[in-house]
Design an enzyme around this catalytic site. Sequence first.
Site, PDB file in Angstrom:
ATOM      1  N   HIS A 168      57.226  24.544  25.363  1.00 39.99           N
ATOM      2  CA  HIS A 168      57.307  23.788  24.106  1.00 39.99           C
ATOM      3  C   HIS A 168      58.584  22.962  24.105  1.00 39.99           C
ATOM      4  O   HIS A 168      59.427  23.084  25.001  1.00 39.99           O
ATOM      5  CB  HIS A 168      57.206  24.723  22.898  1.00 39.99           C
ATOM      6  CG  HIS A 168      58.339  25.681  22.709  1.00 39.99           C
ATOM      7  ND1 HIS A 168      58.683  26.629  23.652  1.00 39.99           N
ATOM      8  CD2 HIS A 168      59.207  25.864  21.682  1.00 39.99           C
ATOM      9  CE1 HIS A 168      59.703  27.347  23.216  1.00 39.99           C
ATOM     10  NE2 HIS A 168      60.052  26.900  22.018  1.00 39.99           N
ATOM     11  N   HIS A 187      61.233  22.794  22.093  1.00 43.20           N
ATOM     12  CA  HIS A 187      62.533  23.200  21.569  1.00 43.20           C
ATOM     13  C   HIS A 187      63.556  23.076  22.704  1.00 43.20           C
ATOM     14  O   HIS A 187      63.257  23.361  23.865  1.00 43.20           O
ATOM     15  CB  HIS A 187      62.496  24.643  21.035  1.00 43.20           C
ATOM     16  CG  HIS A 187      61.881  24.732  19.660  1.00 43.20           C
ATOM     17  ND1 HIS A 187      61.290  25.872  19.181  1.00 43.20           N
ATOM     18  CD2 HIS A 187      61.779  23.800  18.678  1.00 43.20           C
ATOM     19  CE1 HIS A 187      60.847  25.645  17.944  1.00 43.20           C
ATOM     20  NE2 HIS A 187      61.119  24.384  17.624  1.00 43.20           N
ATOM     21  N   ASP A 194      66.074  24.661  23.846  1.00 39.96           N
ATOM     22  CA  ASP A 194      66.433  25.754  24.769  1.00 39.96           C
ATOM     23  C   ASP A 194      65.358  26.021  25.815  1.00 39.96           C
ATOM     24  O   ASP A 194      65.514  26.899  26.653  1.00 39.96           O
ATOM     25  CB  ASP A 194      66.799  27.043  23.993  1.00 39.96           C
ATOM     26  CG  ASP A 194      65.691  27.531  23.058  1.00 39.96           C
ATOM     27  OD1 ASP A 194      64.873  26.697  22.618  1.00 39.96           O
ATOM     28  OD2 ASP A 194      65.654  28.736  22.769  1.00 39.96           O
ATOM     29  N   HIS A 195      64.271  25.231  25.779  1.00 34.42           N
ATOM     30  CA  HIS A 195      63.230  25.391  26.798  1.00 34.42           C
ATOM     31  C   HIS A 195      63.038  24.143  27.660  1.00 34.42           C
ATOM     32  O   HIS A 195      62.325  24.198  28.651  1.00 34.42           O
ATOM     33  CB  HIS A 195      61.900  25.795  26.149  1.00 34.42           C
ATOM     34  CG  HIS A 195      61.950  27.175  25.570  1.00 34.42           C
ATOM     35  ND1 HIS A 195      61.361  28.256  26.160  1.00 34.42           N
ATOM     36  CD2 HIS A 195      62.591  27.644  24.465  1.00 34.42           C
ATOM     37  CE1 HIS A 195      61.619  29.349  25.441  1.00 34.42           C
ATOM     38  NE2 HIS A 195      62.353  28.998  24.408  1.00 34.42           N
ATOM     39  N   HIS A 205      53.903  29.435  17.438  1.00 30.31           N
ATOM     40  CA  HIS A 205      55.340  29.199  17.264  1.00 30.31           C
ATOM     41  C   HIS A 205      55.512  28.071  16.247  1.00 30.31           C
ATOM     42  O   HIS A 205      54.540  27.550  15.726  1.00 30.31           O
ATOM     43  CB  HIS A 205      55.938  28.864  18.633  1.00 30.31           C
ATOM     44  CG  HIS A 205      57.431  28.911  18.694  1.00 30.31           C
ATOM     45  ND1 HIS A 205      58.181  29.889  18.083  1.00 30.31           N
ATOM     46  CD2 HIS A 205      58.325  28.090  19.309  1.00 30.31           C
ATOM     47  CE1 HIS A 205      59.467  29.660  18.322  1.00 30.31           C
ATOM     48  NE2 HIS A 205      59.580  28.566  19.056  1.00 30.31           N
ATOM     49  N   ASP A 262      57.719  30.766  23.539  1.00 29.25           N
ATOM     50  CA  ASP A 262      58.052  31.588  22.391  1.00 29.25           C
ATOM     51  C   ASP A 262      56.795  31.810  21.539  1.00 29.25           C
ATOM     52  O   ASP A 262      55.955  30.936  21.444  1.00 29.25           O
ATOM     53  CB  ASP A 262      59.063  30.878  21.500  1.00 29.25           C
ATOM     54  CG  ASP A 262      60.413  30.629  22.184  1.00 29.25           C
ATOM     55  OD1 ASP A 262      60.606  31.056  23.329  1.00 29.25           O
ATOM     56  OD2 ASP A 262      61.265  29.977  21.570  1.00 29.25           O
ATOM     57  N   HIS A 322      64.145  36.428  26.226  1.00 28.30           N
ATOM     58  CA  HIS A 322      64.373  35.571  25.067  1.00 28.30           C
ATOM     59  C   HIS A 322      65.058  36.337  23.937  1.00 28.30           C
ATOM     60  O   HIS A 322      64.679  36.279  22.768  1.00 28.30           O
ATOM     61  CB  HIS A 322      63.066  34.928  24.566  1.00 28.30           C
ATOM     62  CG  HIS A 322      63.296  33.674  23.746  1.00 28.30           C
ATOM     63  ND1 HIS A 322      63.425  33.705  22.376  1.00 28.30           N
ATOM     64  CD2 HIS A 322      63.468  32.394  24.095  1.00 28.30           C
ATOM     65  CE1 HIS A 322      63.641  32.486  21.922  1.00 28.30           C
ATOM     66  NE2 HIS A 322      63.673  31.659  22.966  1.00 28.30           N
TER      67      HIS A 322
END
Length: 302
Positions: free
Chosen positions: A60, A62, A64-65, A140, A210, A268
């Site tokens: 996805h 976000h 942090d990914h 998510h 996530d 995570h």
Amino acid sequence: MKLHILGCYAATPRTFTNPTAQVLEIKNHLFLIDCGEGTQVQLRKHKIKFSRIQHIFISHLHGDHFFGLPGLISTFRLLGRKTDLHIYGPKGIKEAVTLLLKLGDSWTNYLLIFHELTSKESDLVFEDEKVTVNTIPLDHRVYTNGFLFREKPAERKLNIEEVKKHQIDTCYYQNIKSGKDIVLDTGVIVPNHKLTLDPPRPKSYAFCSDTAYKPSIVPQINEVDVLYHESTFLESEQLMAPKTKHATAKEAANIAKAANVGLLILGHYSTRYASIELFKEEAMEVFERVELADDGKSFDFS
Ligand SMILES: [Zn+2]
């Protein structure tokens, strides 16, 4: 099959922890799964030959990914990469990456091929003669997919002793490996099971991050060898999990138990916790076969 955890902590990079990224070695592929900030540094640090990465799977959008992705793409360009790079991720990933390349007038000299995902159902996104990759739709705050990696059943193995005993010519070996019986010059039929041994059982790996607790993924990941499931929170913060669309260690264990997986790997983790040991303890109250992911840790499933 091997798994290298490059980063497995939520939210921001810190001195000693990294956001999500991992490399799955499966049947000669090096698949990069998620690409948080600093992924290329982690690849170097852990001596992974990253020029061999040809497929990148992004769960996805976000930060942090996937904030490590533009940097990695740029480094590949500087290193003179020639081979194609396939990127699988949510719709919008192409726009995000190409905008940065355009503004910096730094187009790649290798082919960047985007496979943008929009389906809410599981899709087959990659297949060759040895491996398949399917999406696992997750729940998510933004559109998110996990990924299910499966080895295809291998050919049967030649039982060389038996083959030689019957003086079978090498030109029949391929037929034998694909399961055929052999008729000798004498007319005697030698059944395939006498000439071959069972191949190794095909392995499977499910990456789920996530996501909020989503029991409807269980049938898709039923009896996988290894499940990586996010566990952002401990029970003490269980009320935050549904609000932020994340899961607790116990919820991850519930999924692992219902799917009867071979091994559950947790990751995570929210960076609010001083130690990650409690994640394992809480998960093991529900499901026994639990390991903790940690940055730099590798798992060998061969
Ligand atoms: Zn997220």
